[in-house]
Enzyme design. Sequence first.
Site, PDB file in Angstrom:
ATOM      1  N   ARG A 194       6.656  -8.160   1.586  1.00 30.20           N
ATOM      2  CA  ARG A 194       7.515  -7.736   2.693  1.00 30.20           C
ATOM      3  C   ARG A 194       8.187  -8.945   3.342  1.00 30.20           C
ATOM      4  O   ARG A 194       9.379  -8.915   3.671  1.00 30.20           O
ATOM      5  CB  ARG A 194       6.700  -6.963   3.726  1.00 30.20           C
ATOM      6  CG  ARG A 194       7.526  -6.509   4.944  1.00 30.20           C
ATOM      7  CD  ARG A 194       6.689  -5.658   5.877  1.00 30.20           C
ATOM      8  NE  ARG A 194       6.307  -4.411   5.220  1.00 30.20           N
ATOM      9  CZ  ARG A 194       5.289  -3.652   5.612  1.00 30.20           C
ATOM     10  NH1 ARG A 194       4.537  -4.030   6.615  1.00 30.20           N
ATOM     11  NH2 ARG A 194       5.025  -2.531   4.973  1.00 30.20           N
TER      12      ARG A 194
ATOM     13  N   THR B 240      -5.713  -1.639   7.077  1.00 31.22           N
ATOM     14  CA  THR B 240      -5.864  -3.097   7.115  1.00 31.22           C
ATOM     15  C   THR B 240      -7.262  -3.482   7.567  1.00 31.22           C
ATOM     16  O   THR B 240      -7.616  -4.659   7.537  1.00 31.22           O
ATOM     17  CB  THR B 240      -4.832  -3.718   8.083  1.00 31.22           C
ATOM     18  OG1 THR B 240      -5.004  -3.137   9.384  1.00 31.22           O
ATOM     19  CG2 THR B 240      -3.411  -3.444   7.605  1.00 31.22           C
TER      20      THR B 240
ATOM     21  N   LYS C 223       0.832  -1.212   0.000  1.00 29.54           N
ATOM     22  CA  LYS C 223       0.000   0.000   0.000  1.00 29.54           C
ATOM     23  C   LYS C 223       0.866   1.262   0.000  1.00 29.54           C
ATOM     24  O   LYS C 223       0.598   2.213  -0.752  1.00 29.54           O
ATOM     25  CB  LYS C 223      -0.947  -0.022   1.209  1.00 29.54           C
ATOM     26  CG  LYS C 223      -1.985  -1.138   1.144  1.00 29.54           C
ATOM     27  CD  LYS C 223      -2.963  -1.089   2.289  1.00 29.54           C
ATOM     28  CE  LYS C 223      -2.371  -1.551   3.598  1.00 29.54           C
ATOM     29  NZ  LYS C 223      -2.031  -3.002   3.593  1.00 29.54           N
ATOM     30  N   THR C 224       1.889   1.287   0.836  1.00 26.63           N
ATOM     31  CA  THR C 224       2.784   2.449   0.880  1.00 26.63           C
ATOM     32  C   THR C 224       3.515   2.621  -0.447  1.00 26.63           C
ATOM     33  O   THR C 224       3.683   3.742  -0.945  1.00 26.63           O
ATOM     34  CB  THR C 224       3.796   2.306   2.023  1.00 26.63           C
ATOM     35  OG1 THR C 224       3.101   2.134   3.261  1.00 26.63           O
ATOM     36  CG2 THR C 224       4.694   3.524   2.114  1.00 26.63           C
TER      37      THR C 224
END
Length: 336
Positions: free
Chosen positions: A220, A161, A67-68
Site C-alpha cells: 500500500r 492486525t 488482506k482485503t
Amino acid sequence: MERNRILNTDLSGEDVASEGSLRPNTLKEYIGQEKVKKNLKIFIDAAKMRGEPLDHVLLYGPPGLGKTTLARIIAYDMGTTLKSVSGPAIEHPGEMLGVINKLSNGDVLFIDEIHRLDRQVEEAMYSAMEDFSADIIIGKGETSRPIHLKLPRITLVGATTRAGMLTAPLRDRFGVVNRLEFYTDQELQTIVKRSAELLEVSIDAEGAMEIGRRSRGTPRLANRLLKRVRDYAQVRYDGAITLPVAREALNLLDIDTFGLDATDRKILEMMMRTFGGRPVGLDTLAVSIGEDSGTLEDVYEPFLIQRGLIKRTPRGRALTALAYEHMGVPVPEDIY
C-alpha cells in the site's frame, strides 16, 4: 500524529480511489506471500473439487499487506460473490445474521477488523460459522417465540492486525489461518513496476527498487509513494522515474533509505537521548512521543523490529547497534 503521515498504513481516500485498479484479481497475479498463496491454492482447489465452500479463513498481520486483496481473490477463484463489512460497524447480532442470510451458498463474507466485533455479535457468529444456522427470538413478552434459522453455507474471511485480541472460541472456528509477512525489497520493486505500468508511468528498475526499498515492506505504501514520485517527476523532470528522480522525491518527503520518516526517527532519538539507550516500557515510550501505546505497538513498532532497529526484552524496548549506526550515533559499549 499518525493520521497526517504519508507512511500511515491505514486505508486513505486516495487509496480507495486507486487500489481497485491496481489490485491483482488472481493468486497468479498476486506478488509475494508465497507460502500463503501456495496454501490457499491447495485449499481452494480441494474445495472446488468437492463442490463445497472453502473453510473459514483468518488473515492477520500489519495493515497494508494485502488482506482485503486476498479476500477478493478467494471469492474470484471460488467463482462466488464477495460481501465486505467492517467489524466495528456491526453493532447487533441481527445485523450480522441479516447480512449472512442475504448471501448464497459458497459466497465469501469478508469482515475487516474482526477483532473489534461486539461480543454479542461474535457469539452469534459461532453457530453461523459452525452449523450455518442461528437461533433467534421474534416478538416480545408473552408473544415471543424462538425460531431456528437456516443460513447459507458461506466462507467467512476475517482480517485483523491484532490476532492476539481474538477470543479463543472465534479463532478456533477458522480452519485456515495465515499470517501475512512484510514484503522484500525485490517483491516491492516488482509491485511498483506493475503499478507503474497500470498507471502508464515510465519507470526504470533502479527507480522502482528505490521506491520499494523505502516502502516499509508494505505494498500500500509502495503504491502511494509511487504516485508521489510520479508527481515530482512530472513537475521537475520529463515524467520518467529514474533512480536520481526517485531519490530526490523521497528525500523531499523526508523518507530515508530505511523507510523511516520523522516520527520513526523521533522514537529512536527519544530512546537514545531521553532514556540513554536503556530498555524502556511501552507505555512510558508512548507517553514520551505523544501517542497511545496501542498505536505505538501496532503501527510503529512492527516495522522498527522487522528492520532490526529495536528489540523487545524482558525489561522493555531496547535499541540495537544498527539503530545507532543508522542515526549516526556512536554505539555504546554497554548496549543491551
